[in-house]
Write an enzyme that holds these catalytic residues in place. Structure first.
Site, PDB file in Angstrom:
ATOM      1  N   GLU A  95      43.137  40.462  39.076  1.00 42.88           N
ATOM      2  CA  GLU A  95      42.026  39.650  38.573  1.00 42.88           C
ATOM      3  C   GLU A  95      40.891  39.742  39.559  1.00 42.88           C
ATOM      4  O   GLU A  95      41.145  39.566  40.753  1.00 42.88           O
ATOM      5  CB  GLU A  95      42.446  38.177  38.420  1.00 42.88           C
ATOM      6  N   HIS A 130      40.679  33.995  32.881  1.00 39.51           N
ATOM      7  CA  HIS A 130      41.492  32.925  33.481  1.00 39.51           C
ATOM      8  C   HIS A 130      40.823  31.552  33.287  1.00 39.51           C
ATOM      9  O   HIS A 130      40.495  30.864  34.263  1.00 39.51           O
ATOM     10  CB  HIS A 130      41.751  33.215  34.963  1.00 39.51           C
TER      11      HIS A 130
HETATM   12  C1  GLV Z   1      45.674  27.857  36.612  1.00 43.93           C
HETATM   13  O1  GLV Z   1      46.031  28.969  36.375  1.00 43.93           O
HETATM   14  C2  GLV Z   1      46.504  26.873  37.216  1.00 43.93           C
HETATM   15  O2  GLV Z   1      47.572  27.216  37.767  1.00 43.93           O
HETATM   16  O3  GLV Z   1      46.122  25.691  37.202  1.00 43.93           O
END
Ligand code: GLV
Length: 328
Positions: free
Chosen positions: A270, A289
Site C-alpha cells: 500500500e 484503505h
Molecule cells: C484499519 O485498517 C484498522 O485496522 O483500523
C-alpha cells in the site's frame, strides 16, 4: 523558557474531529502536519524525545524504535489492527499499546458489503461506461453481473467485523459459511452460519470475504493452492490486510480467469504502484484503505486513541489495550 512538566506526545498525522485539541490541553503536543507519514528518521527522532506516541497503521513501531526511545511510556494506534507495532517488544519494555476496536465495526462492515455488491454488480465499471459516453441503448446483455441474493458467502474470521458482515448478508438471503479458530454456536444459531474447514469454505463460496487480523498465522492465507481450490468465477473481498493474500497468486488467479474478480480496500503493498497489473483489470474494484472512513467513525477512533494514550501516560490501563497483561 518555562520547563513543561506535561508529558510530551508526538502524533504522526493530523486527526479528524476535536480529539487532538483535547489532547493539547493535557500534554505538550507535537503533530506531524504533512499528508504523508513522517519519514522513518523523523519518527525515530521524535520517539526519542517523547513519553507518548499516537501512531497510524503506516508507522512502524519496532524494536529499533523502542531501543532508541528510553522515555517512551505509551503507544496508541489509531486503528483496530496493530500489525505495524511489535507488541511483544512493547510489552517487554512495559509500554502499553492501545487500539480502537468496536467503534469502526459497523462502518467497516458497511464498506465490505458495498465492495461486495459493487464488485458483483459491476458498479464502478457501469459508472465509467456511462461517463465515457458508451451508453447508446438498453441492452439485454450489458454489464451482466453476479447475483448476491441466494449466493454463498464464506467469511474468513468471525470477529466483530465478520459478524457485522454476516448480519448484512443475512438480509440479502445469502448462505453463510465461516472459518474461525473458535466455534461460535450462539452466532450460528442467530444468523444461520455454518462453521466449516478451510477447504470447504474455498470450494463452496461464491464470495469470500476476509476478516482476520494480519499475523504469522494469517499471512498469505490465500495463496496459489487456495485460489486453485476456490470455485471458478468466485469473487474475493478484502477489507482486512493486504498481506493476508499472496499478491502474486492473486494476480495469477485473476489473469487466468479462475478468480472472477476482487474488491480490495487493502493491498500488498500500500499504496499500489501505478504499474500494478491490478490497475488494468476491469474485474478488480479498488479503494485506498478507507473501510472505516466515515466522518463519525474516524472522529471516534481519534478520540479513543487519545483516551488510550492519556490513560497509559497516567499509569492506568488504557480502555482498549492490546497487552493488558501489563496490568494484572
Ligand atoms: C484499519 O485498517 C484498522 O485496522 O483500523
Amino acid at each position: 523558557m518555562e520547563r513543561s512538566t506535561r508529558p510530551r506526545v508526538f502524533v504522526t498525522r493530523q486527526l479528524p474531529g476535536d480529539a487532538l485539541a483535547r489532547l493539547a490541553g493535557q500534554v505538550s503536543l507535537r503533530v506531524w502536519e504533512e499528508p504523508l507519514p513522517p519519514p522513518r528518521e523523523v519518527l525515530l527522532t521524535q520517539a526519542q524525545e517523547v513519553e507518548g506516541l499516537i501512531t497510524l497503521l503506516t508507522d512502524r513501531v519496532d524494536e529499533a524504535l523502542l531501543a532508541s526511545a528510553p522515555g517512551l511510556r505509551a503507544v496508541s494506534n489509531v486503528a483496530v489492527g496493530y500489525d505495524n507495532i511489535d507488541v511483544a517488544a512493547c510489552t517487554s519494555r512495559r509500554i502499553p499499546v492501545g487500539n480502537t476496536p468496536g467503534v469502526l465495526t459497523e462502518t467497516t462492515a458497511d464498506f465490505a458489503f458495498a465492495l461486495l455488491m459493487g464488485l458483483a454488480r459491476r458498479v464502478a465499471e457501469a459508472d465509467a461506461y456511462v461517463r465515457a459516453g458508451h451508453w447508446k441503448t438498453w441492452e439485454p446483455g450489458l454489464l451482466l453481473g453476479t447475483d448476491v441474493y441466494g449466493a454463498t458467502l464464506g467469511l474468513v474470521g468471525l470477529g466483530a467485523i465478520g459478524t457485522a458482515v454476516a448480519r448484512r448478508a443475512r438480509g440479502f438471503g445469502m448462505r453463510l459459511l465461516y472459518v474461525s479458530r473458535q466455534p461460535r454456536p450462539a452466532l450460528e444459531a442467530e444468523l444461520g452460519l455454518t462453521r466449516v474447514d478451510k477447504a470447504t469454505l474455498l470450494a463452496e463460496s461464491d464470495f469470500v470475504s476476509l476478516h482476520v487480523p494480519l499475523n504469522a498465522g494469517t499471512r498469505h492465507w490465500l495463496g496459489r493452492a487456495e485460489f486453485a481450490a476456490m470455485k471458478r468465477g468466485a469473487l474475493l473481498v478484502n477489507t482486512a490486510r493486504g498481506p493476508v493474500v499472496d499478491p502474486a497468486a492473486l494476480a495469477e488467479a485473476l489473469a487466468s480467469g479462475h478468480l472472477g474478480g476482487a474488491a480490495l480496500d487493502v493491498t500488498d503493498p500500500e499504496p499500489l504502484p501505478l504499474d500494478s497489473p491490478l490497475l488494468k483489470l476491469p474485474n478488480v474494484l479498488l479503494a485506498p484503505h478507507i473501510a472505516s472512513a466515515s466522518h463519525a467513525t474516524r472522529g471516534r477512533m481519534a478520540s479513543m486513541a487519545v483516551d488510550n494514550l492519556l490513560a497509559a501516560l497516567a499509569g492506568h490501563k488504557p480502555p482498549h489495550c492490546v497487552n493488558p497483561e501489563l496490568f494484572p
